[in-house]
Design a protein around this motif. Structure first.
Motif: not given
Ligand code: NAP
Length: 328
Positions: A16-17, A38-39, A43, A60, A76-78, A81, A98-99, A127, A167, A281
């Motif tokens: 998503k982010i 991506s894994t 995607r 990766y 990726t999720p926290h 990282h 990411e944070k 950001w 998440r 961003y």
């Molecule tokens: N800066 C901001 O404004 C902002 C906003 C939202 C989130 N964030 C940060 O960005 C990070 C990702 O958030 P998101 O909401 O974008 O995450 P997400 O869409 O749920 O996942 C992002 C990617 O992480 C991998 N992933 C997700 N779930 C997984 C799991 N259970 N096991 C292994 N890999 C997994 C997948 O990569 P693959 O495609 O490679 O499988 C997925 O495409 C977080 O740490 C969050 O704090 C920042």
């Protein structure tokens, strides 16, 4: 020697982010949308197509082996990282991660130590630090234009329906409000004031054991205070209010993203519009490019000390509220 006039970006974890970031990246001068990993290869393929990246990879490791790649955005999720950043650094790739940077202080220390050892650029993707309205407020704080800053109140609350496997609520993915959204008020407190001398915090928990509400009160050196709030079950204004000796500033809703700032002083009240044209961003990505073009290994604005203090403070708050991921 590589020509770093243009910087080739890779996305690790196109979720998503990453989509919002990639949309902005297309507008950043000297940024080349180069690779997506991506894994799941499907995607990577669809993300690369949507955001005009040149290459896609189904792992990766394969993306990191590409000699053309300059910098990786880890999205990726926290909980991943730390591991994902180490992989990138081992491959000699610069990293914007990411944070929160990682789940605790010792993991962040390990990431920074490897970046130093490999002499590779590393920065936490906080950001908000690079948004013009935040820089504007920081300038007023630092120059004491309105006198000394006496207090900060900041909140970030959203109402996200409970889903144990999401998440945000899954403890094994580092879920909970503090690390996801509470990090922004905590970051604002560190940026505008200092590392607190006293920390109080209390929280409610979802059935999965992650915090759904966290309230924090910090006392800073010189007696300034921070009152901070975050929630995953209640939508709140998500504003930051700063009270100075000679005026007030409200960073309007939502304070952590592109928005306006209202300044009140003896001269009256004025709302400043920064006329944002992007998701926001853009600014952190442009900053990373600037750092890489200058050959820097650490950002002067979001440096290692800033990230270490942030995770140290988040660890301290977690200790106060009894939120422990390590035993999960
Ligand atoms: N800066 C901001 O404004 C902002 C906003 C939202 C989130 N964030 C940060 O960005 C990070 C990702 O958030 P998101 O909401 O974008 O995450 P997400 O869409 O749920 O996942 C992002 C990617 O992480 C991998 N992933 C997700 N779930 C997984 C799991 N259970 N096991 C292994 N890999 C997994 C997948 O990569 P693959 O495609 O490679 O499988 C997925 O495409 C977080 O740490 C969050 O704090 C920042």
């Amino acid at each position: 020697m590589k020509n770093l006039t243009s910087i080739k970006w890779g996305i690790l974890g196109p979720g998503k982010i990453a989509g919002k970031f990639a949309k902005d990246l297309l507008k950043v001068p000297h940024a080349i949308p180069y690779a997506v990993a991506s894994t799941r290869v499907d995607r990577a393929v669809s993300f690369a197509k949507e955001y005009h990246f040149q290459k896609h990879f189904g792992s990766y490791e394969s993306m990191l082996a590409d000699p053309g790649l300059d910098v990786v955005y880890v999205a990726t999720p926290h909980v991943f990282h730390h591991q994902n950043t180490l992989m990138c650094l081992q491959a000699g790739k610069a990293v914007l991660c990411e944070k929160p940077f990682a789940m605790n202080l010792s993991l962040v220390e390990e990431m920074i130590a490897l970046a130093k050892q490999k002499n590779v650029f590393l920065m936490e993707a906080l950001w908000t630090r690079f948004l013009p309205h935040f820089l504007y407020v920081l300038n007023i704080v630092q120059k004491q234009t309105l006198g000394k800053l006496l207090s900060l109140e900041a909140d970030f609350g959203m109402n996200v329906p409970f889903d144990a496997n999401s998440r945000l609520y899954d403890k094994s993915l580092g879920g909970g409000g503090l690390l996801d959204v509470g990090i922004y008020p905590v970051f604002a407190s560190l940026l505008f004031l200092d590392y607190p001398a006293e920390i109080q915090a209390e929280a409610d928990f979802a059935s999965t054991g992650v915090d759904s509400r966290c309230e924090m009160f910090f006392k800073h050196h010189g007696n300034a205070t921070s009152k901070l709030y975050c929630s995953t079950t209640k939508r709140t204004p998500t504003e930051a209010k700063l009270i100075f000796e000679k005026g007030t500033i409200i960073i309007n809703s939502r304070f952590h993203e592109p928005t306006t700032v209202t300044v009140g002083s003896v001269n009256g009240t004025e709302t400043i519009d920064f006329h944002y044209q992007t998701n926001g961003y853009y600014y952190e990505a442009a900053h990373v490019i600037d750092c890489l073009q200058k050959g820097l290994k650490e950002s002067p604005l979001m440096n290692f000390e800033n990230s270490l203090n942030l995770i140290k403070l988040l660890d301290a708050v977690r200790l106060k509220i009894g939120l422990n991921y390590e035993n999960n």
